[in-house]
Write a protein that holds these residues in place. Structure first.
Motif, mmCIF file in Angstrom:
data_model
loop_
_atom_site.group_PDB
_atom_site.id
_atom_site.type_symbol
_atom_site.label_atom_id
_atom_site.label_comp_id
_atom_site.label_asym_id
_atom_site.label_seq_id
_atom_site.Cartn_x
_atom_site.Cartn_y
_atom_site.Cartn_z
ATOM 1 N N PRO A 22 0.807 -1.221 0.000
ATOM 2 C CA PRO A 22 0.000 0.000 0.000
ATOM 3 C C PRO A 22 0.838 1.269 0.000
ATOM 4 C CG PRO A 22 -0.867 -1.574 1.573
ATOM 5 C CD PRO A 22 0.384 -2.163 1.029
ATOM 6 N N ARG A 23 0.358 2.245 -0.719
ATOM 7 C CA ARG A 23 0.926 3.599 -0.785
ATOM 8 C C ARG A 23 2.302 3.700 -1.414
ATOM 9 N NH1 ARG A 23 -1.885 4.136 3.976
ATOM 10 N NH2 ARG A 23 -0.132 3.304 5.115
ATOM 11 N N ASP A 25 5.150 3.955 -4.139
ATOM 12 C CA ASP A 25 5.250 4.334 -5.530
ATOM 13 C C ASP A 25 6.227 3.393 -6.222
ATOM 14 O OD1 ASP A 25 4.339 5.973 -7.535
ATOM 15 O OD2 ASP A 25 4.424 7.717 -6.198
ATOM 16 N N ALA A 108 -3.307 7.330 -6.092
ATOM 17 C CA ALA A 108 -2.981 6.186 -5.243
ATOM 18 C C ALA A 108 -1.550 5.756 -5.551
ATOM 19 C CB ALA A 108 -3.932 5.029 -5.531
ATOM 20 N N GLY A 109 -0.954 4.949 -4.697
ATOM 21 C CA GLY A 109 0.353 4.392 -5.007
ATOM 22 C C GLY A 109 0.208 3.340 -6.085
ATOM 23 N N ASP A 112 -0.710 -0.046 -4.760
ATOM 24 C CA ASP A 112 -2.128 -0.365 -4.535
ATOM 25 C C ASP A 112 -2.777 -0.920 -5.792
ATOM 26 O OD1 ASP A 112 -1.285 1.172 -2.436
ATOM 27 O OD2 ASP A 112 -3.168 2.240 -2.201
ATOM 28 N N SER A 387 -8.343 2.244 -1.360
ATOM 29 C CA SER A 387 -7.344 2.618 -2.355
ATOM 30 C C SER A 387 -6.943 1.399 -3.196
ATOM 31 C CB SER A 387 -6.105 3.167 -1.648
ATOM 32 O OG SER A 387 -5.173 3.586 -2.593
ATOM 33 N N GLN A 775 0.068 12.527 4.949
ATOM 34 C CA GLN A 775 -0.396 11.739 3.808
ATOM 35 C C GLN A 775 -1.023 10.423 4.234
ATOM 36 O OE1 GLN A 775 2.373 10.964 0.442
ATOM 37 N NE2 GLN A 775 2.848 13.133 0.683
ATOM 38 N N ARG A 776 -0.408 9.822 5.229
ATOM 39 C CA ARG A 776 -0.911 8.524 5.679
ATOM 40 C C ARG A 776 -2.248 8.643 6.387
ATOM 41 N NH1 ARG A 776 4.487 7.384 6.127
ATOM 42 N NH2 ARG A 776 4.739 8.368 8.153
#
Ligand code: ADP
Ligand code: ZN
Length: 788
Positions: A22-23, A25, A108-109, A112, A387, A775-776
């Motif tokens: 998750p999240r 990049d 979103a990353g 995800d 997400s 951000q989180r």
């Protein structure tokens, strides 16, 4: 650095990898010497912190040793990949690109989105891992045991036990059952199948040890079609048309023919096109999808068929299977990991021409896509509420654009966005105004509940008209659907002494009462907190607690009370907790074993029940009280859709709509089934308030352990966004979110409106750049369906 020390010939291959975390990049890794350079879409095993994970190669570049890379920025401490799992692309490169687009658009990353599109087992294992199953087959000794039993069956019991002993004991009933089953299946039966009939593994191994049966391992692909599906059971039928059995033989109506011809011409261009298929409920859209799929397939291309609900996939899939045989696959999250994986692999190998699935199937590894159908395109289930918060319909359009394919957006009640695009000429509009076989649309009757309360008292749940209607249907053997979009028995418990309500300790909502008598409990529908219903008020200790409001359970009880002879069942999320219970319920209703089905919007969707002639809507205005700009749109859609469930067979249908706001336009126009008028009216509101589809909207929610913390952080973001690009964007907030507290965390909200989504996203990203920790705690929803 001196000239001598500088490495002159090192060319390091660097790759960008998306890992399902998750999240995260994209991450950059180096391909060590001696490794084959992996291609885009291949799986690689990479170190990530102290972990080793499997990722997908998204981009491949080359570094010339001085840190400059083509396309990829490199830095000093780039780690090397550990292993390349695939020689070719595991995920087709165009699907990888689609995942990147999705991550970018929905803020979103990439991690995800990659998780969303990988089949469950691909995250670890190798490609093409088949499942092996243990298969039991009867042996001569086993047949012998059955024969002895057959020939001695008339003998006294004490005699016939002898020849069939296992470990000195007689065969158990279960073991005997297993032998009998196996005797009828020369190829053997999978042990899991035996287990599902209550024959345990221990019993089977004992039979094997004694030579009655043999066991072997078979490599198989799991076939989700083997599980029974609604609509294909032996009992389907009645007087109404059986779905699909007439496909190919059946004559299209004139309207269907005209629609089909227009759409086929669009498909024949082999260019990107979007068509709205605006057809009233029961106008035979599915038939058009199937014929168009056949045309597309004959032209050498493939079809993606998206449906909003898992429950609708079996019926759709079996219709397509009747037309296309084995080359149809299913993709949705309700399949077991194994089934999903096998289907995914078959699609990827090119063995499949049609994929039927829910929103995540938009990422199916299908090549040569020529047609994507998004059925019930307005449906909220296309939006993922975690997400990446993507809308499967919109990703489908992007996929089609890249593939040069035709997209059909089918609905009787198109979303405002889609209709807006059709009106603007961006989408073709194909209209089906009539039901097949000239069946009339259900007649709709509005019951003003204020009059009902005046006549019958404030506790009325079923109006006189609805009670009479259900009874009349019972008398002539027809079925009724009763809809209330609210689960539970009572929606609140309040104290008559202090007027307090019993609220969830974690969320800012009151608890909903489920069950009656000793089974009674209070639950939070957001966090699942559950407690006993107290007998005294927890605030003032007063003994006068009263239940207020009602949900589907109470309606079910009311129907049973007013019609004691009726066979009544309930269909909502609580009623279908057990796997398989949904299709069982739907099958029972379809087979006529249930007279009245009470339920939430689940009963309103897509199902085709020919013997339903009455639909009752208990509180049509449930959604209208919500502080959500789509409330009217949703109410209109739900009422139109549910009325569309009535009268799909030979008998005409009737809908009875109970409401406190009989004059509200969404209720009035739904009753008249006048979509264009609704669109016009609703656009006035959207224009005045500057909401989609007039503008683009991004909803951002900040979570925090304290109320002040949430509000302060949201204010900080608002200020930064305003400083960034004040005139292009409009920022509303910060304000406490309508659901101000959820799972113990406070929530503050800001809404950003603008004409350019990219600008909105960039402004948000810039605002958050200096506060990665925030951000989180922030949820960003691009094109939100709900702002609660
Ligand atoms: P929609 O999806 O537009 O609500 P369906 O595709 O479910 O409608 O069709 C409604 C019913 O009409 C189904 O039972 C279907 O099998 C039947 N049907 C569709 N086309 C025809 C036709 N040309 N002739 C007879 N029955 C049809
Ligand atoms: Zn809660």
């Amino acid at each position: 650095m001196t000239h001598d020390q500088r490495p002159t010939t090192t060319l390091t291959v660097l790759i960008q990898v998306a890992v399902p975390v998750p999240r995260l990049d994209l991450l950059t890794y180096a391909v060590p010497d001696g490794f084959e350079t992996p291609c885009v879409g291949a799986r690689v095993v990479v170190p990530l912190g102290s972990r080793i994970v499997t990722g997908i190669v998204v981009e491949v570049g080359v570094s010339n040793g001085d840190g400059r890379t083509s396309g990829i920025s490199s830095s000093a401490d780039i780690k090397a990949i550990r292993e390349v799992l695939d020689a070719g692309a595991f995920v087709p490169p165009d699907v990888v690109a689609l995942a990147r687009w999705t991550a970018d658009y929905y803020a979103a990353g990439v991690g995800d989105t990659i998780s969303a599109l990988l089949p469950p087992m691909a995250r670890g294992g190798r490609a093409d891992a088949h499942k092996t199953v243990r298969v039991a087959a009867i042996t001569a000794a086993g047949l012998g045991a059955l024969e002895v039993r057959a020939s001695t069956s008339s003998a006294p019991a004490e005699d016939n036990a002898r020849p069939e002993l296992v470990e000195g004991r007689a065969l158990t009933t279960r073991q005997r059952e297993a032998l009998e089953l196996l005797a009828g299946s020369p190829a053997g039966i999978a042990t899991v199948a035996l287990a599902s009939r209550g024959i345990a593994a221990a019993a089977i191994s004992r039979l094997a040890r004694h030579g009655y049966i043999s066991l072997r391992q078979d490599r198989v692909e799991r076939d989700p079609f083997q599980t029974p599906v609604p609509g294909t059971s032996a009992g389907v039928g009645g007087q109404g048309p059986v779905p699909g059995t007439g496909a190919g033989v059946r004559q299209l109506t004139m309207e269907q023919t005209a629609a089909f011809e227009r759409l086929r011409a669009l498909a024949d261009t082999r260019e990107f096109r979007v068509a709205l298929v605006h057809g009233v409920t029961g106008s035979g859209k599915t038939e058009i999808y199937i014929r168009l799929s056949a045309a597309v397939r004959a032209a050498g291309r493939r079809v993606l068929m998206l449906v909003p609900e898992i429950a609708l996939t079996p019926v759709a899939a079996s219709l397509f299977r009747q037309a296309f045989g084995e080359r149809v696959a299913i993709q949705h999250s309700g399949l077991s990991d194994g089934e999903r994986h096998d289907q995914w692999q078959r699609i990827r190998r090119g063995d499949i021409d049609v994929v039927v699935g829910t929103r995540s199937a938009v990422f199916a590894p299908l090549e040569q896509v020529g047609l994507i159908v998004v059925d019930e395109e307005h449906d909220g289930s296309y939006k993922q509420e975690e997400s990446p918060r993507y809308n499967g319909r919109d990703v489908a359009i992007v996929r089609a654009q890249r593939a040069g394919a035709l997209v059909l957006l089918g609905s009787a009640t198109p979303s405002m966005e889609t209709y807006h695009n059709a009106v603007a000429g961006k989408y073709e509009r194909v209209v089906l105004e009539r039901r097949v076989l000239d069946r009339p649309l259900a007649s709709v009757r509005v019951v003003d509940m204020r009059e009902e309360y005046a006549a019958e008292g404030p506790d009325v749940i079923l109006s006189r008209a609805l009670r009479d209607g259900i009874r009349a249907r019972l008398e002539c053997g027809e079925q009724s659907l009763v809809l209330l979009n609210r689960r539970g028995f009572a929606t609140a418990v309040f104290c008559r002494q202090c007027a307090g309500t019993i609220d969830c300790p974690n969320c800012s909502v009151s608890l909903v009462v489920h069950g009656e008598g000793s089974a009674k409990r209070a639950c939070c529908h957001y966090c699942n907190y559950t407690a006993r219903v107290p007998t005294a008020c927890p605030l003032c200790a007063g003994p006068y607690l009263e239940q207020a409001g009602f949900g589907t359970e109470r309606v079910e009880a009311e129907v049973r009370r007013t019609c004691p002879d009726a066979r009544v069942a309930r269909l909502d999320r609580d009623a279908i907790r057990r796997k398989g219970s949904l299709s069982t319920l739907l099958n029972r209703f379809r087979d006529g074993e249930i007279d009245v089905l009470v339920g939430t919007q689940m009963i309103a969707k897509g199902h085709d029940f020919p013997r339903v002639t009455l639909v009752g809507v208990v509180s049509a205005d449930v959604g209208l009280g919500l502080a959500d700009f789509r409330a009217s749109e949703r109410t209109f859609q739900l009422l139109t859709q549910v009325a569309g469930r009535a009268g799909r067979g030979e008998q005409p249908g009737e809908a009875i709509v109970q409401t406190l706001y009989p004059d509200h336009y969404s209720i009035q126009l739904a009753c008249r089934q006048d979509y264009p008028a609704f669109y016009e009216r609703e656009m006035l509101f959207r224009k005045a308030m500057r909401y989609p589809p007039v503008l683009s909207l991004v909803n951002a929610v900040v979570r925090s352990r304290t109320f002040a913390g949430a509000m302060d952080d949201a204010a900080d973001v608002v200020q930064k966004v305003r400083e960034g690009d004040a005139h292009a964007l409009r920022v509303l907030g910060p304000a406490p979110a309508p659901l101000g507290k959820l799972r113990g965390e406070y929530r503050a909200q800001l809404l950003i409106k603008g004409t350019n989504r990219r600008k909105i996203r960039e402004a948000l990203q810039a605002a958050l750049a200096s506060r990665p920790e925030l951000q989180r705690r922030m949820v960003v929803d691009v094109d939100p369906l709900s702002v609660l």
